[in-house]
Every structure is written in structure tokens, then in C-alpha cells.
Scaffold this motif. Structure first.
Motif, PDB file in Angstrom:
ATOM      1  N   VAL A   1      23.533 -18.767 -10.064  1.00  0.00           N
ATOM      2  CA  VAL A   1      22.184 -18.911  -9.508  1.00  0.00           C
ATOM      3  C   VAL A   1      21.637 -17.515  -9.237  1.00  0.00           C
ATOM      4  CG1 VAL A   1      20.784 -19.865  -7.657  1.00  0.00           C
ATOM      5  CG2 VAL A   1      22.829 -21.076  -8.409  1.00  0.00           C
ATOM      6  N   GLU A   2      20.556 -17.183  -9.886  1.00  0.00           N
ATOM      7  CA  GLU A   2      19.980 -15.849  -9.783  1.00  0.00           C
ATOM      8  C   GLU A   2      18.925 -15.782  -8.691  1.00  0.00           C
ATOM      9  OE1 GLU A   2      17.475 -13.161 -12.955  1.00  0.00           O
ATOM     10  OE2 GLU A   2      16.790 -15.191 -12.475  1.00  0.00           O
ATOM     11  N   ARG A   3      18.869 -14.641  -7.999  1.00  0.00           N
ATOM     12  CA  ARG A   3      17.740 -14.332  -7.128  1.00  0.00           C
ATOM     13  C   ARG A   3      16.758 -13.507  -7.941  1.00  0.00           C
ATOM     14  NH1 ARG A   3      20.858 -12.271  -1.816  1.00  0.00           N
ATOM     15  NH2 ARG A   3      22.380 -11.673  -3.386  1.00  0.00           N
ATOM     16  N   ALA A   4      15.641 -14.113  -8.311  1.00  0.00           N
ATOM     17  CA  ALA A   4      14.721 -13.495  -9.263  1.00  0.00           C
ATOM     18  C   ALA A   4      14.253 -12.115  -8.809  1.00  0.00           C
ATOM     19  CB  ALA A   4      13.528 -14.414  -9.487  1.00  0.00           C
ATOM     20  N   TYR A   5      14.041 -11.931  -7.495  1.00  0.00           N
ATOM     21  CA  TYR A   5      13.482 -10.668  -7.022  1.00  0.00           C
ATOM     22  C   TYR A   5      14.478  -9.512  -7.095  1.00  0.00           C
ATOM     23  CZ  TYR A   5      15.831 -11.913  -2.614  1.00  0.00           C
ATOM     24  OH  TYR A   5      16.750 -12.273  -1.653  1.00  0.00           O
ATOM     25  N   LEU A   6      15.763  -9.804  -7.386  1.00  0.00           N
ATOM     26  CA  LEU A   6      16.764  -8.741  -7.520  1.00  0.00           C
ATOM     27  C   LEU A   6      16.935  -8.283  -8.957  1.00  0.00           C
ATOM     28  CD1 LEU A   6      19.629  -9.881  -5.098  1.00  0.00           C
ATOM     29  CD2 LEU A   6      17.844  -8.176  -4.708  1.00  0.00           C
ATOM     30  N   GLY A   7      16.195  -8.881  -9.870  1.00  0.00           N
ATOM     31  CA  GLY A   7      16.358  -8.505 -11.267  1.00  0.00           C
ATOM     32  C   GLY A   7      17.742  -8.884 -11.779  1.00  0.00           C
ATOM     33  N   ARG A   8      18.395  -7.963 -12.478  1.00  0.00           N
ATOM     34  CA  ARG A   8      19.695  -8.238 -13.086  1.00  0.00           C
ATOM     35  C   ARG A   8      20.867  -7.743 -12.231  1.00  0.00           C
ATOM     36  NH1 ARG A   8      20.517 -10.295 -17.742  1.00  0.00           N
ATOM     37  NH2 ARG A   8      22.607  -9.352 -17.679  1.00  0.00           N
ATOM     38  N   GLN A   9      20.629  -7.375 -11.003  1.00  0.00           N
ATOM     39  CA  GLN A   9      21.669  -6.780 -10.166  1.00  0.00           C
ATOM     40  C   GLN A   9      22.931  -7.640 -10.098  1.00  0.00           C
ATOM     41  OE1 GLN A   9      20.440  -5.290  -6.268  1.00  0.00           O
ATOM     42  NE2 GLN A   9      22.301  -6.130  -5.368  1.00  0.00           N
TER      43      GLN A   9
ATOM     44  N   LEU B   1      28.648  -9.352 -12.467  1.00  0.00           N
ATOM     45  CA  LEU B   1      29.614 -10.299 -13.009  1.00  0.00           C
ATOM     46  C   LEU B   1      29.690 -10.242 -14.535  1.00  0.00           C
ATOM     47  CD1 LEU B   1      28.879 -13.463 -10.820  1.00  0.00           C
ATOM     48  CD2 LEU B   1      30.484 -11.606 -10.396  1.00  0.00           C
ATOM     49  N   GLY B   2      28.751  -9.520 -15.152  1.00  0.00           N
ATOM     50  CA  GLY B   2      28.729  -9.470 -16.603  1.00  0.00           C
ATOM     51  C   GLY B   2      28.104 -10.694 -17.236  1.00  0.00           C
ATOM     52  N   VAL B   3      27.290 -11.436 -16.476  1.00  0.00           N
ATOM     53  CA  VAL B   3      26.654 -12.655 -16.977  1.00  0.00           C
ATOM     54  C   VAL B   3      25.417 -12.288 -17.788  1.00  0.00           C
ATOM     55  CG1 VAL B   3      25.535 -14.816 -16.320  1.00  0.00           C
ATOM     56  CG2 VAL B   3      27.538 -14.010 -15.051  1.00  0.00           C
ATOM     57  N   ALA B   4      25.276 -12.886 -18.963  1.00  0.00           N
ATOM     58  CA  ALA B   4      24.155 -12.545 -19.841  1.00  0.00           C
ATOM     59  C   ALA B   4      22.828 -13.064 -19.319  1.00  0.00           C
ATOM     60  CB  ALA B   4      24.420 -13.076 -21.243  1.00  0.00           C
ATOM     61  N   LYS B   5      22.799 -14.313 -18.847  1.00  0.00           N
ATOM     62  CA  LYS B   5      21.549 -14.885 -18.347  1.00  0.00           C
ATOM     63  C   LYS B   5      21.866 -15.896 -17.255  1.00  0.00           C
ATOM     64  CE  LYS B   5      21.238 -18.506 -21.898  1.00  0.00           C
ATOM     65  NZ  LYS B   5      20.379 -19.096 -22.947  1.00  0.00           N
ATOM     66  N   PRO B   6      20.945 -16.085 -16.315  1.00  0.00           N
ATOM     67  CA  PRO B   6      21.195 -17.014 -15.203  1.00  0.00           C
ATOM     68  C   PRO B   6      21.102 -18.466 -15.649  1.00  0.00           C
ATOM     69  CG  PRO B   6      18.966 -16.178 -15.075  1.00  0.00           C
ATOM     70  CD  PRO B   6      19.625 -15.433 -16.206  1.00  0.00           C
ATOM     71  N   ALA B   7      21.832 -19.320 -14.930  1.00  0.00           N
ATOM     72  CA  ALA B   7      21.747 -20.762 -15.187  1.00  0.00           C
ATOM     73  C   ALA B   7      20.645 -21.402 -14.359  1.00  0.00           C
ATOM     74  CB  ALA B   7      23.084 -21.431 -14.874  1.00  0.00           C
ATOM     75  N   ALA B   8      20.236 -20.725 -13.280  1.00  0.00           N
ATOM     76  CA  ALA B   8      19.168 -21.213 -12.414  1.00  0.00           C
ATOM     77  C   ALA B   8      18.594 -20.015 -11.664  1.00  0.00           C
ATOM     78  CB  ALA B   8      19.685 -22.261 -11.428  1.00  0.00           C
ATOM     79  N   SER B   9      17.362 -20.162 -11.167  1.00  0.00           N
ATOM     80  CA  SER B   9      16.710 -19.065 -10.470  1.00  0.00           C
ATOM     81  C   SER B   9      15.974 -19.605  -9.252  1.00  0.00           C
ATOM     82  CB  SER B   9      15.722 -18.361 -11.404  1.00  0.00           C
ATOM     83  OG  SER B   9      15.085 -17.280 -10.754  1.00  0.00           O
TER      84      SER B   9
ATOM     85  N   ASP C   1      14.176 -18.332  -5.148  1.00  0.00           N
ATOM     86  CA  ASP C   1      13.734 -17.239  -4.287  1.00  0.00           C
ATOM     87  C   ASP C   1      14.203 -17.404  -2.844  1.00  0.00           C
ATOM     88  OD1 ASP C   1      12.478 -15.523  -6.009  1.00  0.00           O
ATOM     89  OD2 ASP C   1      10.531 -16.505  -5.862  1.00  0.00           O
ATOM     90  N   SER C   2      14.761 -18.563  -2.506  1.00  0.00           N
ATOM     91  CA  SER C   2      15.125 -18.821  -1.114  1.00  0.00           C
ATOM     92  C   SER C   2      16.630 -18.965  -0.949  1.00  0.00           C
ATOM     93  CB  SER C   2      14.446 -20.097  -0.609  1.00  0.00           C
ATOM     94  OG  SER C   2      14.989 -21.235  -1.258  1.00  0.00           O
ATOM     95  N   VAL C   3      17.117 -18.644   0.251  1.00  0.00           N
ATOM     96  CA  VAL C   3      18.531 -18.799   0.558  1.00  0.00           C
ATOM     97  C   VAL C   3      18.908 -20.279   0.550  1.00  0.00           C
ATOM     98  CG1 VAL C   3      20.325 -18.393   2.295  1.00  0.00           C
ATOM     99  CG2 VAL C   3      18.553 -16.688   1.929  1.00  0.00           C
ATOM    100  N   GLU C   4      18.047 -21.121   1.095  1.00  0.00           N
ATOM    101  CA  GLU C   4      18.350 -22.551   1.144  1.00  0.00           C
ATOM    102  C   GLU C   4      18.414 -23.150  -0.259  1.00  0.00           C
ATOM    103  OE1 GLU C   4      17.068 -26.585   3.564  1.00  0.00           O
ATOM    104  OE2 GLU C   4      15.897 -24.753   3.789  1.00  0.00           O
ATOM    105  N   GLY C   5      17.550 -22.675  -1.150  1.00  0.00           N
ATOM    106  CA  GLY C   5      17.589 -23.151  -2.521  1.00  0.00           C
ATOM    107  C   GLY C   5      18.892 -22.788  -3.203  1.00  0.00           C
ATOM    108  N   ARG C   6      19.373 -21.561  -2.984  1.00  0.00           N
ATOM    109  CA  ARG C   6      20.660 -21.149  -3.560  1.00  0.00           C
ATOM    110  C   ARG C   6      21.787 -21.985  -2.993  1.00  0.00           C
ATOM    111  NH1 ARG C   6      18.898 -16.130  -2.318  1.00  0.00           N
ATOM    112  NH2 ARG C   6      20.588 -15.687  -0.872  1.00  0.00           N
TER     113      ARG C   6
END
Length: 302
Positions: A202-210, A215-223, A225-230
Motif C-alpha cells: 500500500v503506497e502513500r502517494a505523497y511520498l512518491g517512490r520512497q 523494498l524494491g517494489v516496482a509498482k504499488p498494489a494500492a494507494s 493518503d490517510s493512515v486509516e485507509g492504509r
């Protein structure tokens, strides 16, 4: 249009309607009925000689003139609030309204200076009306930029023009999973680098690819913006993701979540004080920032 006290009242009502997204939604905030709200907007439209919004079965929508007035009203009302705070400062008083923005899920962080700062500021300036708004990082930036907020506290990884970013404190972030995720019952030593690269993160969109790059992950499985959503996606058992340990503890203590590779997969999120560049800070705002910084220094020494 020469501005009078009655006009300021009408503009504040109009701004509340816009922020709430319509007449019906604004009733509880304004504590007045729909017919009264409609009458106030009609008075404002008469004063200006233009139609500001469409309302009816199709819903609420600003006209082009309404959009322009909304932007102008934000600037005017923000300036009025600053004047009220500064005029109180001349009398050596701390009063007026302070509009503070913050991201969600920070209250359980004992290292956060927000709660002690609010406590001490409230004791030092009891006449100040404190308004607190919770939003995403990008939402807070926009609200400070257009004057709806005097300041905000949160993580802002990418600085944008027109805003000042003052470092405040850091928040630890750990990697988590939940059952029935297959890694929940696996020992950390068994997790390979290749497995991490194929993880559904699960990616945090505002952090970019950090986090992806860590982890070396090519692309996120989900994105999200909120802690509760993650947390929701992690608790589904379908994803892994980063959370602050103080927030994840409520599920760890019940065996509903597990931290993965705590020594390897750990980051620190920088929290900053956000203010509008080029605008003198009123004494009330400066006072609150001083309490924030003092509380942050205290947290570092305890």
C-alpha cells in the motif's frame, strides 16, 4: 462594493456554505435553517448584482462569479482575522481565532508536540478561539496557501512555492501485515529480498517512490493518503504497508497485526510546521508555534 459589517457576515455565511458543499450541509454548522441561508445568499447576490451559485434538485454548484468571489472572500476574511489578532496584540492580549491544520492519527504518538502545545497554549491564551481541521498533507498545503488555515503540522515531503516549512519532529514508520496474509506466521529470517520485491504494498502517494524503492517494489498494489485507509487495507490481509507503531499498537496488542523486519524496514517521517511565505505571522500564531517548538524540544529530552 464598499464593505460594511453586514457584508462580512454575508461573506462568512457564503464561505461556510462553500466549505460544507451546499445549503443543507451548512445548516448545522451555521445553526440556522435552509430558508434563512437562502435569504442571506440572496442578499449577497443582490449586493453584488450577480448570481453566485446554482441550487436545487441538481445540487449545489458555484457559478463562475461565485468561484471568483469565493477566492476573494478567503483573502478578505483571512486579512480581517489577522487584523483582529494584531489589534488585540496592541492591547497586549492574545485573542481572536487561530485556525490550525493537522493530519489524522497523531494523538496516540507520545512524541508528538501537538497535544502538550494545545494544552499549554490554551492555558496561556484562554481568549483565543482555536479551530482545528484535519486533512491530507496536500489538502493542508492548499488551505495554508489560500489563507483558510494560519498554520498546519504534518509531513510534507515535497515543498511547494509560497509556503515555509519548519522542521518540528520525526515519527517512526514500520512495515505491517495482518492475517490471512501468508507472511503473518512466517519468521522474518525466512522472508527473502525477492519476496519483498513482489509484495502487494500500500503506497502513500505523497511520498512518491520512497517506500517502493526501500523494498524494491516496482509498482504499488494500492494507494491511499490517510493512515486509516492504509490500516484498513493492511487489516484485510491482502496487503502490507507502513504505519506509525503508536497507531498500529491497538491491533498488535490483540494479535490482529504483525510488524515485519523491524530492523530493516523502518523509516522516519519528518513532521513540519507549515506557514504561508511572505505573510507576517500574527502574535497569536507566533505564540502557538513557540509552544509547539518548546514541546518538541521537551519530547527529545525525555
Amino acid at each position: 462594493m464598499k464593505i460594511q459589517d453586514a457584508d462580512l457576515k454575508l461573506l462568512r455565511i457564503f464561505e461556510t456554505i462553500v466549505q460544507c458543499g451546499g445549503f443543507a450541509a451548512a445548516q448545522s454548522t451555521l445553526n440556522i435553517g435552509a430558508s434563512s441561508i437562502s435569504e442571506y445568499v440572496a442578499q449577497l447576490e443582490t449586493r453584488l448584482g450577480v448570481r453566485l451559485c446554482e441550487r436545487g434538485r441538481a445540487g449545489f454548484r458555484l457559478t463562475e462569479e461565485g468561484v471568483q468571489l469565493h477566492a476573494a472572500a478567503q483573502r478578505l476574511l483571512g486579512a480581517v482575522d489577522i487584523f483582529q489578532m494584531e489589534s488585540a496584540s496592541v492591547r497586549n492580549e492574545l485573542s481572536g481565532q487561530l485556525r490550525l491544520g493537522m493530519i489524522e492519527a497523531t494523538l496516540t504518538d507520545l512524541a508528538s508536540p501537538l497535544l502538550p502545545a494545545v494544552r499549554r497554549f490554551g492555558q496561556a491564551a484562554p481568549e483565543v478561539n482555536l479551530q482545528v481541521l484535519t486533512d491530507t498533507s496536500s489538502g493542508l498545503e492548499q488551505r495554508v496557501l489560500d489563507g483558510r488555515l494560519h498554520l498546519a503540522v504534518g509531513p510534507f515531503p515535497v515543498e511547494i512555492p509560497g509556503l515555509d516549512y519548519t522542521p518540528l519532529y520525526h515519527e517512526e514508520q514500520g512495515l505491517y501485515c495482518s492475517p490471512p496474509h501468508p507472511w503473518f506466521d512466517r519468521a522474518d529470517a525466512e522472508l527473502t529480498t525477492e519476496e519483498l520485491k513482489t509484495a502487494k504494498l500500500v503506497e502513500r502517494a505523497y511520498l512518491g517512490r520512497q517506500e517502493l524503492d526501500q523494498l524494491g517494489v516496482a509498482k504499488p498494489a494500492a494507494s491511499v493518503d490517510s493512515v486509516e485507509g492504509r490500516a484498513m487495507l493492511i487489516l484485510s490481509g491482502n496487503y502490507i504497508g507502513f504505519l506509525p507503531p503508536h497507531y498500529a499498537q491497538q491491533w498488535l496488542s490483540h494479535g490482529l497485526m504483525r510488524r515485519l523486519l523491524p530492523e530493516r524496514c523502518v523509516t522516519r517521517l519528518s513532521f513540519q510546521i507549515l506557514t504561508r511565505r511572505g505573510m507576517p505571522l500574527p502574535r497569536v500564531v507566533r505564540g502557538f508555534i513557540e509552544h509547539l517548538q518548546a514541546a518538541a524540544r521537551t519530547a527529545l529530552t525525555t
